[in-house]
Design an enzyme around this catalytic site. Structure first.
Site, PDB file in Angstrom:
ATOM      1  N   GLY A  59    -104.445 -79.965  92.153  1.00 51.67           N
ATOM      2  CA  GLY A  59    -103.410 -80.167  93.475  1.00 51.67           C
ATOM      3  C   GLY A  59    -102.137 -79.978  92.618  1.00 51.67           C
ATOM      4  O   GLY A  59    -101.953 -79.896  91.257  1.00 51.67           O
ATOM      5  N   GLN A  62     -96.335 -82.477  91.058  1.00 51.23           N
ATOM      6  CA  GLN A  62     -94.755 -83.026  91.121  1.00 51.23           C
ATOM      7  C   GLN A  62     -94.410 -82.368  92.310  1.00 51.23           C
ATOM      8  O   GLN A  62     -94.541 -80.809  92.668  1.00 51.23           O
ATOM      9  CB  GLN A  62     -93.889 -82.553  90.085  1.00 51.23           C
ATOM     10  CG  GLN A  62     -92.596 -83.006  90.226  1.00 51.23           C
ATOM     11  CD  GLN A  62     -91.837 -82.635  88.936  1.00 51.23           C
ATOM     12  OE1 GLN A  62     -92.034 -81.677  88.284  1.00 51.23           O
ATOM     13  NE2 GLN A  62     -90.949 -83.616  88.506  1.00 51.23           N
ATOM     14  N   GLY A  79     -88.593 -75.926  91.965  1.00 47.68           N
ATOM     15  CA  GLY A  79     -90.006 -75.615  92.217  1.00 47.68           C
ATOM     16  C   GLY A  79     -90.482 -74.166  92.411  1.00 47.68           C
ATOM     17  O   GLY A  79     -91.572 -74.228  93.013  1.00 47.68           O
ATOM     18  N   GLU A  80     -89.581 -73.243  92.220  1.00 49.34           N
ATOM     19  CA  GLU A  80     -90.226 -71.912  92.486  1.00 49.34           C
ATOM     20  C   GLU A  80     -91.437 -71.545  91.977  1.00 49.34           C
ATOM     21  O   GLU A  80     -92.312 -70.764  92.668  1.00 49.34           O
ATOM     22  CB  GLU A  80     -88.842 -70.890  92.372  1.00 49.34           C
ATOM     23  CG  GLU A  80     -89.483 -69.516  92.848  1.00 49.34           C
ATOM     24  CD  GLU A  80     -88.360 -68.538  93.165  1.00 49.34           C
ATOM     25  OE1 GLU A  80     -88.450 -67.480  93.469  1.00 49.34           O
ATOM     26  OE2 GLU A  80     -87.067 -69.086  93.187  1.00 49.34           O
ATOM     27  N   ARG A  82     -93.906 -73.355  91.060  1.00 53.48           N
ATOM     28  CA  ARG A  82     -95.029 -74.000  91.967  1.00 53.48           C
ATOM     29  C   ARG A  82     -94.904 -73.520  93.397  1.00 53.48           C
ATOM     30  O   ARG A  82     -96.347 -73.431  93.851  1.00 53.48           O
ATOM     31  CB  ARG A  82     -94.505 -75.719  91.879  1.00 53.48           C
ATOM     32  CG  ARG A  82     -94.959 -76.396  90.818  1.00 53.48           C
ATOM     33  CD  ARG A  82     -94.595 -77.954  90.844  1.00 53.48           C
ATOM     34  NE  ARG A  82     -92.835 -77.841  90.238  1.00 53.48           N
ATOM     35  CZ  ARG A  82     -92.039 -78.575  90.880  1.00 53.48           C
ATOM     36  NH1 ARG A  82     -92.329 -79.418  91.622  1.00 53.48           N
ATOM     37  NH2 ARG A  82     -90.873 -78.503  90.272  1.00 53.48           N
ATOM     38  N   GLU A 114     -80.791 -78.890  88.621  1.00 57.59           N
ATOM     39  CA  GLU A 114     -82.233 -78.983  88.821  1.00 57.59           C
ATOM     40  C   GLU A 114     -83.001 -78.225  87.829  1.00 57.59           C
ATOM     41  O   GLU A 114     -84.033 -78.734  87.141  1.00 57.59           O
ATOM     42  CB  GLU A 114     -82.512 -79.205  90.293  1.00 57.59           C
ATOM     43  CG  GLU A 114     -82.103 -80.275  91.009  1.00 57.59           C
ATOM     44  CD  GLU A 114     -83.073 -81.416  90.642  1.00 57.59           C
ATOM     45  OE1 GLU A 114     -84.111 -81.445  90.033  1.00 57.59           O
ATOM     46  OE2 GLU A 114     -82.671 -82.652  91.278  1.00 57.59           O
ATOM     47  N   ASN A 115     -82.695 -77.013  87.948  1.00 57.71           N
ATOM     48  CA  ASN A 115     -83.406 -75.744  87.679  1.00 57.71           C
ATOM     49  C   ASN A 115     -83.475 -75.677  85.859  1.00 57.71           C
ATOM     50  O   ASN A 115     -84.396 -75.542  85.277  1.00 57.71           O
ATOM     51  CB  ASN A 115     -83.236 -74.457  88.047  1.00 57.71           C
ATOM     52  CG  ASN A 115     -84.226 -74.112  89.276  1.00 57.71           C
ATOM     53  OD1 ASN A 115     -85.070 -73.975  89.251  1.00 57.71           O
ATOM     54  ND2 ASN A 115     -83.175 -74.312  90.615  1.00 57.71           N
ATOM     55  N   ARG A 118     -85.608 -78.780  84.801  1.00 53.91           N
ATOM     56  CA  ARG A 118     -86.793 -78.743  84.912  1.00 53.91           C
ATOM     57  C   ARG A 118     -87.613 -77.769  84.687  1.00 53.91           C
ATOM     58  O   ARG A 118     -88.948 -77.543  84.419  1.00 53.91           O
ATOM     59  CB  ARG A 118     -87.132 -79.163  86.573  1.00 53.91           C
ATOM     60  CG  ARG A 118     -86.702 -80.549  87.068  1.00 53.91           C
ATOM     61  CD  ARG A 118     -86.878 -80.369  88.655  1.00 53.91           C
ATOM     62  NE  ARG A 118     -86.574 -81.537  88.906  1.00 53.91           N
ATOM     63  CZ  ARG A 118     -87.304 -82.669  89.513  1.00 53.91           C
ATOM     64  NH1 ARG A 118     -88.623 -82.422  89.331  1.00 53.91           N
ATOM     65  NH2 ARG A 118     -86.789 -83.775  89.785  1.00 53.91           N
TER      66      ARG A 118
END
Length: 291
Positions: A59, A62, A79-80, A82, A114-115, A118
């Site tokens: 799964g 995050q 989160g691209e 993901r 963020e990017n 992360r």
């Protein structure tokens, strides 16, 4: 085959003891629009396949971070990878956290930060992201470093990679050259012929960074050991292009900023590039130092 989405400890970190906060939910994957400010422009297909396999097995650990743009539409902030891997895995929904963004500038700033924090960006993607923060918001390098939680020297060194010509930058993105190779080549960025020659040798002979640095030292040595009388003769006459480039390279290496000498007969001017007010202050300090 349906799998239970894994959320790990990320939810508790975000929401404490209230994982059912209305900002967190399972969102229809088709309602999420990719982030146009995404700093990453290269996605490794093999890596995405591996991530998709992991998502099928365990799964999504995050949740993705999104911003609501309409009643049934969300823009991705972070989160691209993901998101792409989830589509490969065949998921219909993904866990998201909704961030309320006031305006386009605030969205851009948050998306970039963020990017950077992360995502495992390649060196050029990271440099471009720093440049966007500086250009769009007028941040100094020190302020940028504070925003992304890194040292100022990291920002300065990263931005210098943008001085490299496009073909060298493409080599770094594609993996033909490492970041270490690129940093070594910055020493001869104002000598296009030498830059191209050494780059070709790196690719053809798979040279290490240490070998490249040795090669550059040997290439620069004849220019550095020219006798003083010969240099004076050149100055008294019209200064040659090659000599100007050599001088510009020496000053560039000293100041860690791109330097160009524009000549007009025996006269001319020296142009020194800086990348922010913070960098300008650094240059003034170097130029006015007694040492």
């Amino acid at each position: 085959m349906a799998k239970t989405t894994g959320l790990g400890q990320g939810v508790s970190a975000l929401f404490g003891d209230s994982p059912d906060d209305e900002r967190f939910f399972e969102c229809d994957i088709e309602l999420i629009v990719p982030n146009k400010h995404q700093p990453r422009f290269v996605f490794d297909e093999a890596g995405l396949e591996e991530l998709a396999d992991s998502i099928i097995e365990k799964g999504i650990i995050q949740p993705l971070i999104v911003s609501k743009v309409s009643a049934n539409r969300y823009t991705l902030i972070a989160g691209e990878r993901r998101l792409r891997a989830s589509k490969i895995a065949g998921l219909k929904t993904v866990p998201v956290v909704v961030q309320n963004i006031g305006d386009e500038d605030a969205f851009l700033e948050l998306a970039l930060i963020e990017n950077i924090q992360r995502t495992d960006l390649n060196p050029l993607e990271e440099a471009e992201a720093y440049k966007k923060l500086i250009d769009r918001f007028g941040y100094t390098q020190e302020q940028t470093a504070q925003k992304v939680g890194k040292k100022r020297s990291t920002i300065t060194n990263s931005l210098r990679l943008l001085l490299l010509p496009d073909y060298i930058r493409d080599d770094v993105v594609s993996g033909f050259l490492s970041e270490g190779h690129a940093r070594s080549l910055l020493r001869i960025v104002d000598n296009p012929a030498a830059l191209k020659e050494i780059r070709d040798q790196i690719v053809a002979k798979h040279l290490s960074v240490r070998q490249v640095e040795s090669l550059i030292r040997k290439y620069k040595k004849p220019k550095q050991t020219e006798n003083v009388a010969a240099q004076q003769d050149i100055v008294e006459q019209e200064i040659s292009d090659s000599y100007c480039k050599a001088l510009a390279t020496q000053i560039t290496n000293k100041l860690n900023s791109r330097v160009v000498i524009n000549r007009n007969g025996n006269r001319g001017k020296i142009e020194i590039e800086y990348y922010s007010l913070d960098d300008l202050e650094r240059l003034v300090s170097v130029l006015t130092s007694d040492s």
